[in-house]
Design an enzyme around this catalytic site. Structure first.
Site, PDB file in Angstrom:
ATOM      1  N   ASP A 113      20.802  28.281  63.935  1.00 10.76           N
ATOM      2  CA  ASP A 113      21.773  27.401  64.574  1.00 10.76           C
ATOM      3  C   ASP A 113      21.724  25.824  64.502  1.00 10.76           C
ATOM      4  O   ASP A 113      22.486  25.172  64.031  1.00 10.76           O
ATOM      5  CB  ASP A 113      22.073  27.337  66.139  1.00 10.76           C
ATOM      6  CG  ASP A 113      22.902  28.688  66.299  1.00 10.76           C
ATOM      7  OD1 ASP A 113      24.071  28.773  65.832  1.00 10.76           O
ATOM      8  OD2 ASP A 113      22.658  29.388  67.314  1.00 10.76           O
TER       9      ASP A 113
ATOM     10  N   HIS B   1      26.653  49.880  62.642  1.00 11.96           N
ATOM     11  CA  HIS B   1      25.770  50.754  63.206  1.00 11.96           C
ATOM     12  C   HIS B   1      24.958  51.715  62.054  1.00 11.96           C
ATOM     13  O   HIS B   1      23.679  52.014  62.582  1.00 11.96           O
ATOM     14  CB  HIS B   1      26.294  51.732  64.533  1.00 11.96           C
ATOM     15  CG  HIS B   1      26.830  51.022  65.642  1.00 11.96           C
ATOM     16  ND1 HIS B   1      27.944  51.308  66.395  1.00 11.96           N
ATOM     17  CD2 HIS B   1      26.201  50.077  66.207  1.00 11.96           C
ATOM     18  CE1 HIS B   1      28.218  50.169  67.114  1.00 11.96           C
ATOM     19  NE2 HIS B   1      27.065  49.531  67.259  1.00 11.96           N
TER      20      HIS B   1
ATOM     21  N   CYS C 103      11.841  30.401  65.950  1.00  6.02           N
ATOM     22  CA  CYS C 103      12.282  31.701  65.714  1.00  6.02           C
ATOM     23  C   CYS C 103      13.576  32.031  64.744  1.00  6.02           C
ATOM     24  O   CYS C 103      14.278  33.076  64.985  1.00  6.02           O
ATOM     25  CB  CYS C 103      12.631  32.320  67.093  1.00  6.02           C
ATOM     26  SG  CYS C 103      13.834  31.420  67.969  1.00  6.02           S
TER      27      CYS C 103
ATOM     28  N   GLU D 265      18.082  23.896  69.281  1.00  5.77           N
ATOM     29  CA  GLU D 265      18.891  24.588  68.209  1.00  5.77           C
ATOM     30  C   GLU D 265      20.275  23.681  68.026  1.00  5.77           C
ATOM     31  O   GLU D 265      21.172  24.119  67.246  1.00  5.77           O
ATOM     32  CB  GLU D 265      19.313  25.913  68.507  1.00  5.77           C
ATOM     33  CG  GLU D 265      19.870  26.368  69.652  1.00  5.77           C
ATOM     34  CD  GLU D 265      20.037  28.054  69.760  1.00  5.77           C
ATOM     35  OE1 GLU D 265      20.040  28.712  68.811  1.00  5.77           O
ATOM     36  OE2 GLU D 265      20.114  28.457  70.942  1.00  5.77           O
TER      37      GLU D 265
HETATM   38  C1  PEP Z   1      18.880  30.552  65.886  1.00  5.89           C
HETATM   39  O1  PEP Z   1      19.831  29.946  66.076  1.00  5.89           O
HETATM   40  O2  PEP Z   1      17.764  30.351  65.103  1.00  5.89           O
HETATM   41  C2  PEP Z   1      18.463  31.775  66.536  1.00  5.89           C
HETATM   42  C3  PEP Z   1      17.147  32.457  66.566  1.00  5.89           C
HETATM   43  O3  PEP Z   1      19.345  32.355  67.598  1.00  5.89           O
HETATM   44  P1  PEP Z   1      20.492  33.291  66.888  1.00  5.89           P
HETATM   45  O4  PEP Z   1      20.136  33.475  65.412  1.00  5.89           O
HETATM   46  O5  PEP Z   1      20.345  34.486  67.703  1.00  5.89           O
HETATM   47  O6  PEP Z   1      21.736  32.436  67.235  1.00  5.89           O
HETATM   48 MG    MG Z   2      20.942  30.302  67.928  1.00  4.31          MG
END
Ligand code: PEP
Ligand code: MG
Length: 605
Positions: free
Chosen positions: A466, A200, A513, A442
């Site tokens: 992932d 935090h 992302c 993913e």
């Molecule tokens: C990913 O897996 O690329 C992703 C954006 O999700 P997270 O990092 O939250 O698993």
């Molecule tokens: Mg992910």
């Protein structure tokens, strides 16, 4: 930023985890661990009542102080107010509070000793918990206790109140409450022995823009009050008593870094468009509604990934529909007309919290995670879907489902959305009936089936964090195999290409992302692979926009086609080592590039 490469490691250099960026030079302000003097006193029976009162008074004052900080800094804290609320609750947690009172009375000892003993017991219990999230919450308990120790020692003051010159605070542990009260005109950075990127305190430091390095072993033993110190929170190192020469180099680096960030800020609000007119959507990844301001400040064209799990893992109880609705509505209203993609719960794997009971699993990353959990916990899922649909009436919402592996899961999530929509119709509640539904790609099975899946959903977002883990069979959080976690592995790049093509053939948008999207090293390839959008940490947005504006679609497309022919990571690295400095000389001096690519893995491929 060539100077970064001229700075070699000096003997006074200590390393930790860079949690909040920046480079600062100042004097050490060492904060002691007050009250933890381990004094063990036996008290006579007639003193025990007063000792109990003394402990209760300390805890009561700690509660008042925390409540005051919470109220005074509410607008600085935004969503982090809940962190302070949870600290207030911890003060009276029976495992420590009642136990301390018990020990004082039964063993006839002083409050400090009883308190330390209760903490020791709790520490033992926490350290044997399998769940990493819960284990790490003990850090918060330690931070709250620190305040109580301070009060028991008779110190009611703010430990930073006497600071009159620019200093870098060096302390064993720092609570979010103390961080929030730091005056950035005086405290220009901090170093701690405990904590890490997701603590935090780190979150608060990033929100306030205070450069910080955490997890530096024994720094409070090594640093001396008043010493000169360089805090390089870009790379996670600190230098104590740097030589004049080194100090000058850092001053130059600091000036360059400042100039660079000022220059970069200019790009935040320019369109993400290549020289020859190709536009891509650049959006932000956030976890809390309060981060939306930062996303807009750095020029996000929308929220590409709202990780909705934070509101579940940071609380003792699951939020109800009304609470979720209010958060989502605020986000959508304030971002409107920009799009907001909210991902449904991605809990399990490395993320869990006290409100969610997960089974004990040997391989949590391959277990009851993300959409699998939502499809099992139907009530929890439908509460979230109802809140999302209701909020969709207030802006441009897109819903995204994590870790989809099969067509059957897509069918089931769509059925769940339809059920939630029917509920709302029945209740007469408005929602956007043109709402877009998409999936995260993913896992490898979603890549292979991307052509079929693309016909069932409105958009794809590739989660490379992932995807790399599952495609290369490398645990994303395991440092022993971190060198194998390679975004430039041709297998990963081909998968991205396959998903882009499948999406485009079906006429849907394909975005990315994962962390890769916010790294300038990968930008030309990702652009060349034809992604329609990139979503990243807000701070990365201006850097990425600048790179996009220096690129031409024609060049990056031919780069990507060339790279897709390579068989090994080494070939990709070798090609980029020549390509990037030539096309982006300001971003990539050769030395910097070598350092970036130095994880190149020798015999592994
Ligand atoms: C990913 O897996 O690329 C992703 C954006 O999700 P997270 O990092 O939250 O698993
Ligand atoms: Mg992910």
């Amino acid at each position: 930023m060539a100077v970064e490469n001229q700075i070699h490691v000096s003997p006074n250099t200590l390393f930790g985890i860079a949690v909040s960026p920046g480079v600062v030079i100042g004097k050490v302000f060492l904060v002691d661990d007050p009250g933890r003097n381990g004094r063990h006193l036996y008290l006579s029976q007639d003193k025990l009542e007063e000792e109990v009162r003394r402990f209760k008074r300390a805890v009561g004052t700690a509660e008042d102080q925390l409540a005051e900080i919470r109220d005074q800094f509410a607008d600085r804290l935004n969503d982090y107010v809940s962190i302070i609320d949870s600290h207030i609750l911890m003060l009276k947690d029976g495992m420590i509070y009642n136990s301390t009172l018990d020990i004082i009375e039964k063993e006839g000892v002083n409050a400090e000793w009883a308190f330390e003993k209760s903490l020791d017991r709790a520490r033992n219990i926490f350290s044997s918990i399998d769940d990493q999230y819960l284990r790490e919450r003990f850090l918060d308990v330690e931070q709250v206790s620190q305040r109580v120790f301070r009060l028991l020692a008779g110190d009611e003051n703010d430990p930073f109140a006497d600071i009159t010159e620019n200093v870098i605070v060096v302390v064993r542990d720092l609570s979010p409450e103390d961080t929030i009260r730091m005056n950035p005109d005086r405290i220009i950075g901090f170093v701690t022995e405990t904590g890490g990127r997701t603590s935090h305190t780190a979150i608060v430091a990033r929100t306030l823009g205070i450069p910080a390095v955490m997890g530096v072993d024994d720094v409070t033993q090594t640093a001396v009050n008043g010493d000169e110190i360089v805090l390089d929170a870009n790379s996670g190192r600190i230098v104590l008593n740097p030589s004049r020469e080194l100090c000058e180099k850092y001053q130059e680096y600091q000036r360059q870094h400042l100039r660079y960030t000022e220059q970069i800020a200019f790009y935040a609000h320019l369109p993400a468009e290549t020289i020859d007119g190709l536009r891509v959507q650049v959006e932000a990844n956030i976890e809390m509604v309060g981060e939306m301001g930062q996303a807009l400040q750095y020029g996000a064209g929308g929220i590409g990934l709202f990780r909705s799990e934070y509101y579940y893992i940071s609380r003792r109880d699951k939020p109800d529909e009304e609470t979720l609705f209010e958060w989502y509505r605020e986000l959508l209203t304030k971002m409107s007309p920009l799009p907001v993609t909210i991902r449904t719960l991605d809990i399990g794997g490395d993320k869990s919290g006290p409100a969610i009971t997960l089974p004990d699993e040997k391989n949590p990353a391959l277990g009851l995670r993300a959409i699998r959990l939502s499809l099992k916990e139907r009530e929890m899922f439908s509460v979230q879907l109802r809140a999302l649909l209701r909020a969709s009436a207030y802006g441009k919402l897109q819903i995204m489902f994590p870790m989809i592996t099969s067509m059957c899961e897509i069918r089931r999530v769509k059925e769940a959305v339809i059920r939630a929509a029917e509920d709302l119709l029945r209740d007469g509640l408005p929602f956007d009936d043109d709402l877009k539904l998409g999936i995260m790609v993913e896992v490898p099975s979603a890549v292979v089936l991307a052509d079929h899946m693309a016909r069932e959903v409105d958009f794809f977002s590739i989660g490379t964090n992932d995807l790399i883990q599952y495609a290369l069979a490398v645990d994303r959080g395991n440092r022993h195999v971190a060198h194998l976690y390679e975004p430039l592995n041709p297998a990963v790049l081909r998968m991205i290409k396959q998903v882009v093509d499948a999406g485009h053939d079906a006429g849907i948008e394909v975005k990315i992302c994962g962390e890769m999207a916010g790294d300038t090293l990968y930008l030309p390839i990702l652009l060349g692979l034809g992604l329609d959008g990139l979503s990243m940490h807000p701070l990365a947005i201006p850097y990425i926009k600048r790179m996009i504006r220096k690129s031409t679609a024609e060049e990056v497309e031919s780069l990507a086609s060339r790279i897709l022919l390579f068989k090994s990571v080494q070939e990709v690295h070798a090609y980029l080592t020549a390509y990037l400095p030539k096309h982006y000389p300001e971003e990539f001096g050769t030395e910097r590039l070598e350092r970036l690519l130095q994880t190149c893995c020798g015999d592994h491929f």
